[in-house]
Design a protein around this motif. Structure first.
Motif, PDB file in Angstrom:
ATOM      1  N   UNK A 121       0.842  -1.203   0.000  1.00 17.92           N
ATOM      2  CA  UNK A 121       0.000   0.000   0.000  1.00 17.92           C
ATOM      3  C   UNK A 121       0.874   1.249   0.000  1.00 17.92           C
ATOM      4  N   UNK A 122       1.917   1.227   0.820  1.00 18.58           N
ATOM      5  CA  UNK A 122       2.800   2.379   1.008  1.00 18.58           C
ATOM      6  C   UNK A 122       3.405   2.863  -0.311  1.00 18.58           C
ATOM      7  N   UNK A 123       4.061   1.955  -1.027  1.00 24.69           N
ATOM      8  CA  UNK A 123       4.770   2.361  -2.229  1.00 24.69           C
ATOM      9  C   UNK A 123       3.834   2.609  -3.409  1.00 24.69           C
ATOM     10  N   UNK A 124       2.750   1.850  -3.508  1.00 24.05           N
ATOM     11  CA  UNK A 124       1.820   2.072  -4.612  1.00 24.05           C
ATOM     12  C   UNK A 124       1.114   3.419  -4.464  1.00 24.05           C
ATOM     13  N   UNK A 125       0.716   3.779  -3.241  1.00 21.43           N
ATOM     14  CA  UNK A 125       0.097   5.086  -3.012  1.00 21.43           C
ATOM     15  C   UNK A 125       1.116   6.194  -3.259  1.00 21.43           C
ATOM     16  N   UNK A 126       2.352   5.998  -2.810  1.00 20.61           N
ATOM     17  CA  UNK A 126       3.395   7.006  -3.014  1.00 20.61           C
ATOM     18  C   UNK A 126       3.623   7.268  -4.502  1.00 20.61           C
ATOM     19  N   UNK A 127       3.784   6.209  -5.277  1.00 22.13           N
ATOM     20  CA  UNK A 127       4.054   6.380  -6.704  1.00 22.13           C
ATOM     21  C   UNK A 127       2.871   7.030  -7.413  1.00 22.13           C
ATOM     22  N   UNK A 128       1.654   6.642  -7.037  1.00 20.27           N
ATOM     23  CA  UNK A 128       0.461   7.225  -7.652  1.00 20.27           C
ATOM     24  C   UNK A 128       0.345   8.715  -7.340  1.00 20.27           C
ATOM     25  N   UNK A 129       0.543   9.070  -6.073  1.00 18.29           N
ATOM     26  CA  UNK A 129       0.455  10.475  -5.667  1.00 18.29           C
ATOM     27  C   UNK A 129       1.601  11.302  -6.250  1.00 18.29           C
ATOM     28  N   UNK A 130       2.784  10.718  -6.311  1.00 21.55           N
ATOM     29  CA  UNK A 130       3.931  11.445  -6.871  1.00 21.55           C
ATOM     30  C   UNK A 130       3.681  11.801  -8.331  1.00 21.55           C
ATOM     31  N   UNK A 131       3.103  10.886  -9.073  1.00 21.95           N
ATOM     32  CA  UNK A 131       2.785  11.151 -10.474  1.00 21.95           C
ATOM     33  C   UNK A 131       1.727  12.246 -10.591  1.00 21.95           C
ATOM     34  N   UNK A 132       0.722  12.193  -9.710  1.00 20.67           N
ATOM     35  CA  UNK A 132      -0.377  13.152  -9.785  1.00 20.67           C
ATOM     36  C   UNK A 132       0.031  14.547  -9.327  1.00 20.67           C
ATOM     37  N   UNK A 133       0.917  14.629  -8.323  1.00 18.84           N
ATOM     38  CA  UNK A 133       1.248  15.917  -7.709  1.00 18.84           C
ATOM     39  C   UNK A 133       2.474  16.607  -8.302  1.00 18.84           C
ATOM     40  N   UNK A 134       3.364  15.822  -8.923  1.00 14.05           N
ATOM     41  CA  UNK A 134       4.623  16.409  -9.389  1.00 14.05           C
ATOM     42  C   UNK A 134       4.472  17.230 -10.658  1.00 14.05           C
ATOM     43  N   UNK A 135       3.380  17.034 -11.394  1.00 13.33           N
ATOM     44  CA  UNK A 135       3.171  17.790 -12.623  1.00 13.33           C
ATOM     45  C   UNK A 135       4.231  17.550 -13.676  1.00 13.33           C
ATOM     46  N   UNK A 136       4.788  16.335 -13.686  1.00 12.13           N
ATOM     47  CA  UNK A 136       5.814  16.001 -14.666  1.00 12.13           C
ATOM     48  C   UNK A 136       7.206  16.484 -14.318  1.00 12.13           C
ATOM     49  N   UNK A 137       7.362  17.133 -13.154  1.00  2.00           N
ATOM     50  CA  UNK A 137       8.675  17.631 -12.734  1.00  2.00           C
ATOM     51  C   UNK A 137       9.312  16.654 -11.753  1.00  2.00           C
ATOM     52  N   UNK A 138      10.498  16.160 -12.086  1.00  2.00           N
ATOM     53  CA  UNK A 138      11.175  15.222 -11.199  1.00  2.00           C
ATOM     54  C   UNK A 138      11.675  15.911  -9.932  1.00  2.00           C
ATOM     55  N   UNK A 139      12.135  17.149 -10.076  1.00  2.00           N
ATOM     56  CA  UNK A 139      12.673  17.901  -8.938  1.00  2.00           C
ATOM     57  C   UNK A 139      11.549  18.690  -8.270  1.00  2.00           C
ATOM     58  N   UNK A 140      10.754  17.993  -7.459  1.00  2.00           N
ATOM     59  CA  UNK A 140       9.620  18.621  -6.795  1.00  2.00           C
ATOM     60  C   UNK A 140       9.518  18.074  -5.370  1.00  2.00           C
ATOM     61  N   UNK A 141      10.336  18.594  -4.437  1.00  2.00           N
ATOM     62  CA  UNK A 141      10.378  18.044  -3.081  1.00  2.00           C
ATOM     63  C   UNK A 141       9.044  18.131  -2.342  1.00  2.00           C
ATOM     64  N   UNK A 142       8.253  19.172  -2.607  1.00  2.00           N
ATOM     65  CA  UNK A 142       6.958  19.287  -1.944  1.00  2.00           C
ATOM     66  C   UNK A 142       6.023  18.148  -2.374  1.00  2.00           C
ATOM     67  N   UNK A 143       6.049  17.811  -3.652  1.00  3.92           N
ATOM     68  CA  UNK A 143       5.231  16.701  -4.153  1.00  3.92           C
ATOM     69  C   UNK A 143       5.691  15.384  -3.545  1.00  3.92           C
ATOM     70  N   UNK A 144       7.005  15.212  -3.416  1.00  4.44           N
ATOM     71  CA  UNK A 144       7.537  13.985  -2.819  1.00  4.44           C
ATOM     72  C   UNK A 144       7.134  13.883  -1.347  1.00  4.44           C
ATOM     73  N   UNK A 145       7.236  14.990  -0.624  1.00  3.98           N
ATOM     74  CA  UNK A 145       6.876  14.990   0.796  1.00  3.98           C
ATOM     75  C   UNK A 145       5.381  14.729   0.985  1.00  3.98           C
ATOM     76  N   UNK A 146       4.544  15.413   0.196  1.00  5.51           N
ATOM     77  CA  UNK A 146       3.097  15.225   0.309  1.00  5.51           C
ATOM     78  C   UNK A 146       2.694  13.809  -0.067  1.00  5.51           C
TER      79      UNK A 146
END
Length: 339
Positions: A121-146
């Motif tokens: 659950x942990x990693x699948x939710x993380x990867x899904x949210x990271x894709x949705x929140x990062x807006x295509x930017x790899x360097x997005x620490x706020x998206x990674x933290x959220x």
């Protein structure tokens, strides 16, 4: 004359189509289009492959580091339990004296049952949210933290019950005969709410832990790749392990007080540990500070760091290796379908 010419042309055409060098075309009555499977959109993986990778990583991490986790648990609970010492060496001697080496692995079955599904659950939710929140930017620490915060809220709901069972079994002179005995007795004597007594504290602790962890991990990984970009592919697991260790140690040190509170709540009423009336984080913090001083809030910080640094290194390197495996499998299937 025109009639003769037309007849001659028709005869020539007829002879051409009767020539054995010209093969007739047979059309099938049914059309079979070639089906090509598109590559998965995020990191080349399907959702279920993130879950499997995370599950494997979580199992390997927690099983490998379980003895250190046992020492940490006993040190954090001993402020109100019979064993008063706060040193690592005395905690280890006490465990070995009372139960032998097997005592370091008491509760490992509960960890195995909880860690796999929780990390899936942990990693699948993380990867899904990271894709949705990062807006295509790899360097997005706020998206990674959220994304890490969302992941921990979901995974802790899965892991907290088995974590409570695990910690009660880890206690010195635990009164439970094993995993099933602990589950049945807790249900009978304390009710199902006891399994989630520390859930709020766990989320409050793990939310900042995970936010710091993922932000540092992604930043450290990117920095390490930029230092030696030519050797990234050859030393990929070293990059993930190093970045994971730095992230795990930093996040663990910052959140130790809340981890002490979580342990106290999960072990309350067992082996002479204090039982808290309200179970609020503030009350537990006040009780620990009044009884042991503010140093009591940092009890077990060293084994916690010694646990989380290598655990995060093991977890991230295993997770990324599993992802690489699935990427190769998907690439092979995709290329085969295209051909």
């Amino acid at each position: 004359m025109a009639t003769t010419t037309t007849a001659t042309a028709d005869a020539a055409a007829s002879a051409q189509f009767q020539n054995s060098d010209v093969l007739p075309i047979h059309q099938s009555s049914t059309y079979h289009p070639q089906v090509t499977m598109a590559k998965p959109p995020h990191d080349g993986l399907h959702f279920w492959q993130f879950m499997v990778s995370g599950s494997v990583a979580g199992m390997v991490e927690h099983m490998a580091m379980f003895p250190v986790d046992t020492i940490k648990t006993q040190m954090q609970a001993m402020g109100s339990c019979p064993m008063k010492s706060a040193s690592i060496s005395q905690a280890v001697r006490s465990i070995l004296k009372s139960e032998g080496p097997a005592g370091l692995y008491r509760g490992i079955a509960a960890m195995g049952i909880g860690a796999g599904p929780a990390h899936a659950v942990y990693f699948s939710v993380y990867e899904t949210c990271k894709k949705a929140l990062s807006g295509g930017k790899e360097n997005n620490p706020l998206a990674h933290a959220a994304s890490g915060v969302f992941a921990t809220v979901a995974s802790d709901a899965v892991f907290t019950p088995m974590d409570m069972v695990k910690q009660r079994l880890q206690l010195n002179s635990s009164p439970y005969g094993g995993l099933l005995d602990c589950v049945k007795r807790v249900l009978r004597e304390e009710g199902i709410g006891a399994f989630y007594a520390s859930y709020k504290t766990t989320v409050v602790m793990n939310a900042p832990y995970t936010a710091v962890h993922f932000a540092i991990y992604e930043a450290a990984k990117r920095a390490l790749m930029e230092v030696s970009p030519d050797s990234v592919s050859d030393e990929r697991w070293v990059v993930h392990a190093t970045a994971g260790a730095a992230a795990g140690a930093s996040a663990a040190a910052l959140t130790t007080p809340l981890d002490v509170v979580k342990t106290q709540l999960q072990c309350q009423g067992v082996c002479g540990c204090d039982r808290f009336v309200t179970g609020s984080i503030r009350d537990v913090l006040r009780t620990i500070a009044e009884k042991d001083g503010y140093r009591g809030l940092m009890r077990g910080w060293l084994p916690r760091m010694l646990f989380h640094a290598p655990a995060a290194a093991i977890c991230w390197s295993t997770y990324e290796s599993a992802k690489d495996f699935f990427e190769d499998v998907n690439d092979g299937e995709h290329n085969g379908n295209v051909q």
